[in-house]
Design an enzyme around this catalytic site. Sequence first.
Site, short mmCIF file in Angstrom:
data_model
loop_
_atom_site.label_atom_id
_atom_site.label_comp_id
_atom_site.label_asym_id
_atom_site.label_seq_id
_atom_site.Cartn_x
_atom_site.Cartn_y
_atom_site.Cartn_z
N ASP A 26 0.82 -1.20 0.00
CA ASP A 26 0.00 0.00 0.00
C ASP A 26 0.86 1.26 0.00
OD1 ASP A 26 -2.71 1.31 0.46
OD2 ASP A 26 -1.63 2.02 2.23
N GLU A 83 1.60 -0.06 -4.91
CA GLU A 83 0.71 1.07 -5.18
C GLU A 83 1.55 2.32 -4.99
OE1 GLU A 83 -3.26 3.45 -3.64
OE2 GLU A 83 -1.97 2.38 -2.23
#
Length: 592
Positions: free
Chosen positions: A255, A292
């Site tokens: 993330d 990401e």
Amino acid sequence: MTEHVRVWAPAASAVDLVDGGPQPEPMVAQGGGWWRSPEPVPAGTDYAFSLDGGPPRPDPRSPWQPHGVHEASRTFDAGAHRWRDGDWRGRSVLGAVVYELHVGTFTPEGTLDAAIGRLDHLVELGVGVVELMPVAAFPGDHGWGYDGVALYAVHDPYGGPAALQRFVDAAHGRGLAVCLDVVYNHLGPDGNYLAEFGPYFTERHHTPWGAAVNLDGGAGTAGDGSDDATEVRAFVVDNALRWLRDFHVDALRLDAVHALIDDSPRHLLAELSDAVAGLEREVGRPLSLIAESDLNDAAMVTPTGEHGYGMTAQWDDDLHHALHALVTGERHGYYVDFGSPETIAKALTEVFVHDGTWSTFRAQEWGAPVPDDIDGRRFVVFSQNHDQVGNRALGDRPSRVLGPGMQALSAAVVILGPGTPMLFMGEEWGATTPFQYFTDHNDELGELVREGRRKEFGTHGWAELYGDEDLDVPDPQAPATFEASRLSWNERERPEHARLLRFYRDLVELRRVEPDIASGDRSATSLGRGEGWLVMSRGTIDVVLALEAGAVPVAGSPEPILSWDPVEVGDGLVSLPGPGVAVLRQSAGRLT
């Protein structure tokens, strides 16, 4: 199985093991800030640590938090599971169809065991990789998981660590790889005790969540902090290797890696990539890392030997933005620079729309060009994901405003393009259930989240988008918000949803059998366009994307091989009755 429990607490003068016995047991100092239990601890034992006589705290590396994130940890024997996946040879994420799901809302039960019962649906759809939103233990029963605080534990309401092993085993038995979403850039505010144990965070760097994770010696109690940063980096790397090794997970989605601020000579991501490559050689199956990143920089997927970060793939928001803005007409917020056919063309062939160009939303130049030789499959593309749905004011999906034909068009761009396609749970049948932002915090924190959510959506054009009378932002703390976000599997049986599901299956099958589509060759991809239509060409395959009814000029004698509605081909034209898509094989000539 019994083994010693250990903890890193470099500032403590004494650490006691609190395990339910008559008295806390002094732990043994081992050097380097590490402490060890005096005796091995049996699996299934509840325990906690007391630092210098302070209150019992859960283990920073706790494998299980059955009583919640504020209470005692429980030991877990990861080797006790009898794996049935001995024949599993693994699967790289590159080019596979990825399916993102949230365990708590994927099924009525909201557990990993219940999710096993829906894996056959994914097999029939043609999915290759199941991506689980974060399962690390977080406060309360339900939430998105990005506020996890026990990063080594599996959220107990989902079934705990043994349930994750069962899920992975069941997925492998069906030929499905498993990707786990992990969050290393911050911890949630509720139940985060890491700072009491050691300098896990530094004020030298800051992120949207506050002090950054201490990756480069920016803080510490031991000398200049460099040794402390080494231990914090090991905390992250060991966590990643544990999921891949002990839980047989095939991939990790990292993330918001742009918030992993690291000024050391070797970035944490490169260290992690090399460590995973070593484990890959050891276990003999592909292990993937998906980043990401908001940086729009192909350095993420450049090998570490070429001074890159070594990620297998990275998310590509720009294709989503270009596609979403085109089919919905939305131009608010970060969609302001998107929506034209030119942006779709650039995203398909050059990956990033902002590749060193001016970003109006950011008010600065952004990104860097992607070298021509980088495979398009290095970029994960989508028309929906948890962020792009859940971070809308109402958590509404594109199905709220798009008819089935336009949804089919969006699916074709994602699935038949050069990227690695990702679907968000339920999108394949045009789910109408929203995916809203929901939390289960204590009252004080919950009120802060609730108020922050209201303020956030009071700006950026949301009221104009929905209409003032419709902008009733769901309360994240309300149980009804969570319940509204559960998938309605019964929708699949309704004719309009069943038709879209069949079309998704056909698109995925086409990707599997057509080499030109399966290829990540961006140089063999182009986008033609005219009034009300676009054509995505992939080698010998042309994908006609009709934004409205009309005729598209063709050359040669193309053969229709898949279409949303019946199409007519003749006299140099392919005619579509409405918004939708037709896939043609060119035996001679090309669309013009």
